[in-house]
Design a protein around this motif. Sequence first.
Motif, mmCIF file in Angstrom:
data_model
loop_
_atom_site.group_PDB
_atom_site.id
_atom_site.type_symbol
_atom_site.label_atom_id
_atom_site.label_comp_id
_atom_site.label_asym_id
_atom_site.label_seq_id
_atom_site.Cartn_x
_atom_site.Cartn_y
_atom_site.Cartn_z
ATOM 1 N N THR A 1 -4.044 2.720 4.791
ATOM 2 C CA THR A 1 -3.602 1.850 3.695
ATOM 3 C C THR A 1 -2.549 2.565 2.869
ATOM 4 O O THR A 1 -2.751 3.699 2.436
ATOM 5 C CB THR A 1 -4.799 1.480 2.792
ATOM 6 O OG1 THR A 1 -5.705 0.668 3.540
ATOM 7 C CG2 THR A 1 -4.327 0.701 1.580
ATOM 8 N N SER A 2 -1.436 1.888 2.632
ATOM 9 C CA SER A 2 -0.390 2.516 1.818
ATOM 10 C C SER A 2 0.140 1.592 0.726
ATOM 11 O O SER A 2 0.569 2.063 -0.327
ATOM 12 C CB SER A 2 0.777 2.976 2.702
ATOM 13 O OG SER A 2 1.347 1.876 3.409
ATOM 14 N N ARG A 3 0.110 0.276 0.942
ATOM 15 C CA ARG A 3 0.731 -0.660 -0.019
ATOM 16 C C ARG A 3 -0.348 -1.470 -0.728
ATOM 17 O O ARG A 3 -1.123 -2.184 -0.100
ATOM 18 C CB ARG A 3 1.703 -1.583 0.713
ATOM 19 C CG ARG A 3 2.836 -0.859 1.429
ATOM 20 C CD ARG A 3 3.554 -1.769 2.400
ATOM 21 N NE ARG A 3 2.642 -2.244 3.448
ATOM 22 C CZ ARG A 3 2.987 -3.098 4.424
ATOM 23 N NH1 ARG A 3 4.224 -3.556 4.466
ATOM 24 N NH2 ARG A 3 2.103 -3.478 5.328
ATOM 25 N N TRP A 4 -0.375 -1.353 -2.052
ATOM 26 C CA TRP A 4 -1.361 -2.037 -2.872
ATOM 27 C C TRP A 4 -0.681 -3.011 -3.827
ATOM 28 O O TRP A 4 0.457 -2.802 -4.240
ATOM 29 C CB TRP A 4 -2.129 -1.032 -3.726
ATOM 30 C CG TRP A 4 -3.023 -0.073 -3.009
ATOM 31 C CD1 TRP A 4 -2.633 0.986 -2.224
ATOM 32 C CD2 TRP A 4 -4.455 -0.046 -3.037
ATOM 33 N NE1 TRP A 4 -3.743 1.662 -1.769
ATOM 34 C CE2 TRP A 4 -4.876 1.061 -2.261
ATOM 35 C CE3 TRP A 4 -5.426 -0.843 -3.661
ATOM 36 C CZ2 TRP A 4 -6.211 1.388 -2.080
ATOM 37 C CZ3 TRP A 4 -6.759 -0.512 -3.493
ATOM 38 C CH2 TRP A 4 -7.150 0.581 -2.713
ATOM 39 N N LEU A 5 -1.426 -4.033 -4.216
ATOM 40 C CA LEU A 5 -0.983 -4.963 -5.257
ATOM 41 C C LEU A 5 -2.148 -5.157 -6.213
ATOM 42 O O LEU A 5 -3.259 -5.500 -5.796
ATOM 43 C CB LEU A 5 -0.570 -6.308 -4.652
ATOM 44 C CG LEU A 5 -0.023 -7.335 -5.659
ATOM 45 C CD1 LEU A 5 1.430 -6.995 -6.007
ATOM 46 C CD2 LEU A 5 -0.104 -8.750 -5.105
ATOM 47 N N ASP A 6 -1.902 -4.933 -7.517
ATOM 48 C CA ASP A 6 -2.927 -5.106 -8.545
ATOM 49 C C ASP A 6 -2.539 -6.289 -9.415
ATOM 50 O O ASP A 6 -1.514 -6.258 -10.106
ATOM 51 C CB ASP A 6 -3.044 -3.828 -9.384
ATOM 52 C CG ASP A 6 -4.147 -3.915 -10.427
ATOM 53 O OD1 ASP A 6 -5.058 -4.750 -10.268
ATOM 54 O OD2 ASP A 6 -4.102 -3.134 -11.398
#
Length: 217
Positions: A70-75
Amino acid sequence: MSHERTYGAEAFRADTGVSRETLERFIIWRRLLSEWSAHTNLVGRATLDEFWFRHALDSWQLVDLAPPGTSRWLDIGAGAGFPGVAIAFGLAGRAVPGGRVTLVESIGKKAAFLRAVLAETGVEAVADVICDRVEALEPVPVCDVVTARAVAPLEKLLGLMAPYVENGAIALIPKGARHAEELTAARKSWNFEASLHPSITSDEAAIIRIERLSRVR
């Protein structure tokens, strides 16, 4: 005095294994929270005494629940940065290849706070802030994990997360004691696969992992 109030920076470091550099970033974040809370509604002032347990540790547990690679997150609805800022610290501290978290916050003062935290802690290379409503984002940001803490009931939240989960992301959603009720209510409108991970900060809470999301027809 509660356990939450006596739990401090060194206990947090012992439980998480973060580096001194990462711990210092959390310390800066807490200081900025205290300073900004004097004029901006970020968190209840009473909870600042519980920062390390109620906010820092509670947010950090999501970092360890993400699937390998996992590398790309959205909060969504990032607010004061829980959990998005903690995720940024995790990406920076672990030097995750291609690691990046996008914090979406529609209230300008809160977005300004988030930018100040990212700048002062030196993690701008792995995080950015978008001041807008998530449903207005165009094009839809690509991510591996979408998360949100204390934003909306699960049924409504899944509507905001649907574009990302339908695109292959997983959702990691911290929920409190009523998480089972929220899951039952959400299934009236949504089809999905869900798994529960016990929260390390509350026996009653859980992190809900959602995949394969679609509207009930």
